[in-house]
Scaffold this motif. Structure first.
Motif, PDB file in Angstrom:
ATOM      1  N   THR A 676     -16.343   8.481   2.691  1.00  0.00           N
ATOM      2  CA  THR A 676     -17.233   8.984   1.640  1.00  0.00           C
ATOM      3  C   THR A 676     -17.092   8.221   0.325  1.00  0.00           C
ATOM      4  N   ARG A 677     -15.904   7.616   0.104  1.00  0.00           N
ATOM      5  CA  ARG A 677     -15.632   6.971  -1.183  1.00  0.00           C
ATOM      6  C   ARG A 677     -15.170   5.531  -1.052  1.00  0.00           C
ATOM      7  N   GLY A 678     -14.879   5.092   0.164  1.00  0.00           N
ATOM      8  CA  GLY A 678     -14.488   3.705   0.371  1.00  0.00           C
ATOM      9  C   GLY A 678     -13.073   3.393  -0.034  1.00  0.00           C
ATOM     10  N   GLN A 679     -12.239   4.403  -0.266  1.00  0.00           N
ATOM     11  CA  GLN A 679     -10.858   4.168  -0.678  1.00  0.00           C
ATOM     12  C   GLN A 679      -9.984   5.328  -0.223  1.00  0.00           C
ATOM     13  N   ALA A 680      -8.665   5.080  -0.220  1.00  0.00           N
ATOM     14  CA  ALA A 680      -7.721   6.127   0.153  1.00  0.00           C
ATOM     15  C   ALA A 680      -7.658   7.170  -0.954  1.00  0.00           C
ATOM     16  N   PRO A 681      -7.299   8.417  -0.607  1.00  0.00           N
ATOM     17  CA  PRO A 681      -7.164   9.450  -1.641  1.00  0.00           C
ATOM     18  C   PRO A 681      -5.777   9.451  -2.272  1.00  0.00           C
ATOM     19  N   TYR A 682      -4.969   8.452  -1.929  1.00  0.00           N
ATOM     20  CA  TYR A 682      -3.597   8.388  -2.454  1.00  0.00           C
ATOM     21  C   TYR A 682      -3.222   6.942  -2.773  1.00  0.00           C
ATOM     22  N   LYS A 683      -2.308   6.808  -3.738  1.00  0.00           N
ATOM     23  CA  LYS A 683      -1.787   5.491  -4.097  1.00  0.00           C
ATOM     24  C   LYS A 683      -0.480   5.207  -3.365  1.00  0.00           C
ATOM     25  N   ALA A 684       0.243   6.266  -3.040  1.00  0.00           N
ATOM     26  CA  ALA A 684       1.514   6.104  -2.329  1.00  0.00           C
ATOM     27  C   ALA A 684       1.686   7.256  -1.357  1.00  0.00           C
ATOM     28  N   VAL A 685       2.411   6.975  -0.276  1.00  0.00           N
ATOM     29  CA  VAL A 685       2.693   7.969   0.755  1.00  0.00           C
ATOM     30  C   VAL A 685       4.190   7.965   1.019  1.00  0.00           C
ATOM     31  N   LEU A 686       4.805   9.131   0.902  1.00  0.00           N
ATOM     32  CA  LEU A 686       6.229   9.277   1.192  1.00  0.00           C
ATOM     33  C   LEU A 686       6.384  10.190   2.403  1.00  0.00           C
TER      34      LEU A 686
END
Length: 1001
Positions: A676-686
């Protein structure tokens, strides 16, 4: 003084010595104190105070992955939320605005299943209850567990906006989910198709991969003969093509056979040898024989021996005891030209072993080339059932063979099916057993060559019902992974890409210059995301790279509906913005119950006739629900603290969940946002691992090896669980158990004792006493400030790295080793004895010491606050009862200039010598030759400091340089006030020079 003169009475100097004083008890009593502290926070709206204090600061947004509202908090919940709380608190401590909005996943099969269980106990049928009533019960069930888990998590010391959590069953959230679905529809990123999907016959619904767990089972394995009736290879006509399978129930839905084009196959004649004529007669009359030995068999050359072994084992089950004959052996006879390349089998046709039933079973079964066919096991020929396998479906579809939908949602063959119609369930072991109906019928038809219920393998199960699942082809709604998303702009515009000299697009960049597919967009987003630990990148990449189209539909009741109208004539879904807006508005006002037949015409408006459209009644995969939470929570504006005020993207700074969420929430959120937005909804994943028991085994209620965090809080306190969670290497699987918790409790006591000492030692400390010129302090104080500066750097780095195991270990080691065992031990003499009438503020050394203690206190209580949330509040409130909460404070002010590498190296040598001296004195202490190190005189080879200075550092009577480390008992007398054995003390009980000076008013 003569021997006859009585000795003067020794004075008691205890009233002249400073003794630390504090109301902070050594006995923690956490189970009693923590609820009182929590109540004070809630009453004073601590969360609101924190938000107000950080308003306008740089933001750090951790988006909470929604736990499922189904049952009490377990130890995995506790670990996960403690880690999230640690992130939020450390970022807040660093001065950032780091709000935390907790949330819950409330829809889906687990809750529906639990409500159905209640129905079954009452002998009620869920399908006979009005769906609105059933959903209301699901909603109430979810709300109950939301409220329960919320109180348990608050008790754990998790800070956040608990009064305003997000729930996927809120009407506004449900409307957002519908809106996100309709974005896919509007962008032509939805389609309805029939594909095999994981299906639970028990729960009667499709399942996502994230809802599957694998368990070892024992299945029936069978070898089945399909007689070849046509082939370009004349020798094959009339032969039996042999397939092997561990799912006998798929044979009634077989439509073709697959071969490997590069596999070598052999044609062999079955032979029986050994035994008597009587034995032969028995075998010939046995149903297992049934004449198939009269025809040659076709199998892969590499699998001949395995095939022979299975048939031989089957023959040995025939009872020959009545004729007293040895067992008959099975063998295969090969002719010199009986070898074929798989590619030579093209055009070959077989018939189903149940062809006599007519209809579907009388159709020819073509041989199809399949690259997936291997010789790892089986016979090298694979029977194809496009209804029940992904490879089967794809290969058959490519050859014009469609699924037949023979197996119903409950796992039974449909009533009109020509073989075993209305029977099942197909996953029932008895149904598939060697003596079950499938094998019995195959045996009687002459199609069963071997059958045994002894094949051990891993098999998919529903993690909710624990029942086996099947691949089942049904019409479902999908999001395509490899369709170009024309509504998504390329990540970097074409004109900005690097170009070759000739002006052409660099081939390595060409894919990124065009509109991406969902798979491409997701893979690029993964490349741009930070993963902690880094191995998480490869894990999710491999899943997204190879995953099939996303199955969105579920055949249940409790969830967000797929709000589509499909034209009954064309099969095309309606894509009208006005209709979509009416649907979203209705769901926002009334929840999922708004999607009903009664309101269909209302939504369609005057432009369309409801009679012309099918209203889809499937619900959405619950992973789509949770994948949309970023849209609801981060973009709706319902939580102002989460709105980016710096003009940045909607992406959260961090998502934090267990490693299983690479195939769950991390992935569904990624796909939904990229679509829907062409990008991830997060900058980092832990990601964190799983909590095992003390032996490293998976925790299970049935085994009885679980650790209940609620009970641990009741007996030990929440801070003990928090300290455990932040002490383990959570990036890997880790352990918990009674003995482990005892060790954590011991670690906690040491930390608590450090704060107790600091509070007592700082009793009465004032600004008048403070030494502000660090350069004027004794070298030991400067060394301790150097250690603190080094610690501060490492702690700050640990926060940036989300390395909370190191953060907690650094804090504990500093308190235990650098302070309690070293600095406090050395300076207690100065603390106790360097204060008196002649030195009302203390000696310069004592003032410097207490000034450093004050710096240490302010640093350590802040460092500890995110870990020991209750204890740090108790510590801070003991010293500053009117100063507000410790959790409003910011990162301590520690001057990096204090970090002196030269000083640190020098004092590292001193500490090494101190450890050697302590070790050398210990044998004398055990023998009671020396009761205290104060009674020892030591010689030290190559002392780092002046020997006189080392007497204070080593806490001995005399230190001198020498050739070797030696220890002797001193003959010096003991000062009656400080208890040091010094040359100037004239007799035991009299005063040393220092004490005499301090007391001389």
């Amino acid at each position: 003084m003569t021997e006859s003169t009585p000795a003067p009475e020794t004075r008691d100097y205890r009233d002249t010595v400073f003794l630390p004083k504090t109301d902070f008890p050594m006995k923690a009593g956490l189970p009693q104190k923590e609820p009182l502290i929590l109540a004070k926070w809630l009453e004073g709206n601590l969360e609101g105070q924190i938000r107000e204090s950080r308003k306008g600061r740089d933001q750090f947004i951790l988006h909470d992955g929604p736990p499922y509202a189904n049952g009490d908090m377990h130890i995995g919940h506790a670990l996960n939320h403690i880690l999230k709380d640690m992130v939020v608190r450390t970022q807040t401590l660093k001065g950032k605005d780091a709000p935390y909005v907790p949330g819950w996943d409330c829809h889906g099969l687990p809750i529906e299943w639990k409500v159905e269980e209640q129905y079954r106990k009452k002998k009620l049928n869920k399908d006979e209850v009005p769906v609105e009533e059933f959903r209301a019960e699901c909603r109430a069930y979810a709300q109950h567990w939301v409220d329960t888990q919320r109180e348990q998590l608050k008790r754990l010391g998790i800070g956040g906006d608990w009064d305003h959590p997000y729930l996927t069953m809120d009407y506004e959230a449900e409307a957002t989910i519908v809106r996100e679905l309709l974005k896919f529809a509007a962008n032509d990123m939805l389609y309805r198709g029939a594909k095999p999907v994981m299906w639970s016959p028990v729960e009667k619904t499709a399942l996502a991969e994230a809802e599957i767990e694998y368990e070892d089972i024992v299945s029936t394995q069978i070898d089945v003969a399909f007689q070849i009736i046509e082939s370009p290879i004349a020798e094959l006509i009339g032969a039996h093509a042999v397939i092997w399978t561990t799912t006998p129930w798929t044979i009634p839905v077989n439509q073709a056979l697959a071969y490997g084009p590069e596999v070598e196959y052999v044609l062999a004649s079955p032979l029986l040898s050994g035994g008597s004529e009587s034995a032969w007669n028995i075998i010939h009359a046995h149903p297992l024989y049934n004449g198939w030995f009269d025809r040659p068999v076709l199998v892969a050359a590499d699998l001949v021996e395995a095939f022979k072994a299975r048939v031989d084992a089957a023959l040995k089950t025939i009872d020959l005891s009545e004729v007293g004959s040895p067992r008959v052996d099975f063998d295969l006879d090969f002719g010199p030209e009986d070898r074929f390349k798989g590619a030579d089998l093209a055009g070959t046709i077989a018939r189903h072993p149940m062809h006599a039933l007519g209809g579907f079973f009388a159709r020819p079964r073509p041989f199809l080339a399949g690259d997936f066919v291997t010789t790892d096991s089986g016979t090298g020929l694979v029977h194809m059932s496009p209804d029940h396998g992904e490879d089967d479906f794809d290969l058959c579809k490519a050859n014009g063979i469609d699924p037949v939908f023979a197996v119903e949602g409950d796992g039974k063959y449909r009533e009109d099916w020509g073989w075993l119609g209305g029977q099942g369930s197909v996953i029932n072991p008895k149904f598939n057993a060697p003596d079950g109906p499938i094998c019995t019928d195959l045996r009687e038809s002459g199609g069963l060559l071997a059958a045994s219920a002894d094949y051990k393998h891993s098999y998919p199960h529903s993690w909710r019902s624990k029942a086996k699942v099947i691949y089942r082809c049904t019409p479902q709604w999908f999001v395509p992974m490899d369709k170009v998303m024309t509504h998504i702009e390329p990540k970097t515009p074409r004109e900005k890409r690097w170009e070759n000299e000739g002006g052409a697009i660099n081939p390595a960049e060409e894919d990124l210059c065009a509109a991406p597919t969902l798979r491409q967009a997701a893979m690029q987003a993964i490349d741009e995301t930070r993963f902690v630990p880094e191995k998480g990148r490869n894990r999710i990449s491999s899943m997204v790279k190879d995953r099939p189209d996303w199955v969105l539909s579920r055949q249940r009741a409790w969830g967000v509906p797929i709000t589509l109208f499909v034209d009954r004539k064309t099969g095309v879904y309606l894509n009208d913005p006005a209709v979509n807006d009416r649907i979203v508005a209705a769901v926002k006002a009334g929840g999922v119950d708004a999607w009903s037949d009664a309101r269909a015409q209302e939504y369609l408006g005057e432009a369309y006739d409801a009679a012309d459209y099918e209203r889809i009644v499937d619900i959405l995969d619950v992973w789509f629900d949770s994948g949309c939470t970023h849209a609801f929570v981060l973009e709706s504006g319902r939580w102002p603290a989460l709105v980016r005020h710096d003009g940045g993207t909607h992406s959260a700074d961090l998502y934090l969940e267990g490693s299983d969420q690479h195939r769950g929430w991390f992935q569904s959120s990624l796909l939904e946002s990229c679509g829907t937005r062409g990008q991830a909804p997060y900058k980092a994943v832990l990601t964190h691992g799983f909590t095992m028991d003390s032996k490293g085994l998976k925790q299970s209620k049935s085994v009885g090896n679980t650790t209940d965090p609620v009970k641990v809080m009741q007996t030990n306190g929440a801070d003990i669980i928090r300290l455990w969670a932040l002490s383990v290497d959570f990036t890997e699987d880790h352990r918990i158990g009674d003995e482990i918790l005892k060790g954590v409790a011991d670690q906690y006591r040491k930390l608590r004792n450090t704060f107790r000492y600091l509070l007592g030692a700082l009793d009465g400390f004032s600004e008048e006493e403070r030494v502000t010129d660090v350069a004027a302090m004794p070298e030991l104080e400067r060394y301790m400030l150097s250690l603190l500066a080094d610690l501060d750097t490492k702690m700050a780095q640990a926060v940036d790295d989300f390395d909370f195991n190191s953060y907690t270990r650094l804090l504990a080691d500093f308190c235990n080793e650098d302070l309690s065992a070293f600095y406090f031990d050395i300076r207690k003499d100065v603390l106790y004895c360097d204060l008196g009438p002649a030195a009302p503020l203390g000696t310069d050394t004592r003032r410097a010491y207490r000034s450093v203690l004050d710096i240490l206190f302010h640093a350590l209580v802040r460092y500890a606050a995110p870990v020991l949330v209750f204890t740090s509040e108790e510590v801070w409130g003991t010293r500053y009862p009117e100063a507000g909460s410790v959790h409003l404070l910011e990162w301590p002010t520690v001057d990096a200039v204090w970090n002196d590498a030269t000083l640190a190296t020098k004092w590292a040598g001193v500490r090494t010598q101190r450890e050697a001296v302590t070790e050398a004195i210990e044998p004398y202490r055990r023998e009671k030759t020396i009761r205290s190190s104060l009674e020892a005189e030591v010689t030290i080879p190559d002392p780092t400091l002046d020997p006189a200075a080392l007497e204070e550092i080593f806490i001995v009577s005399v230190a001198r340089a020498g050739d070797a480390l030696t220890v002797t008992r001193t003959e010096n007398h003991k000062c009656g006030r400080c208890w040091r054995h010094l040359p100037e003390v004239e007799s035991d009980g009299s005063l040393c020079n220092r004490c005499d000076t301090v007391l001389d008013a």
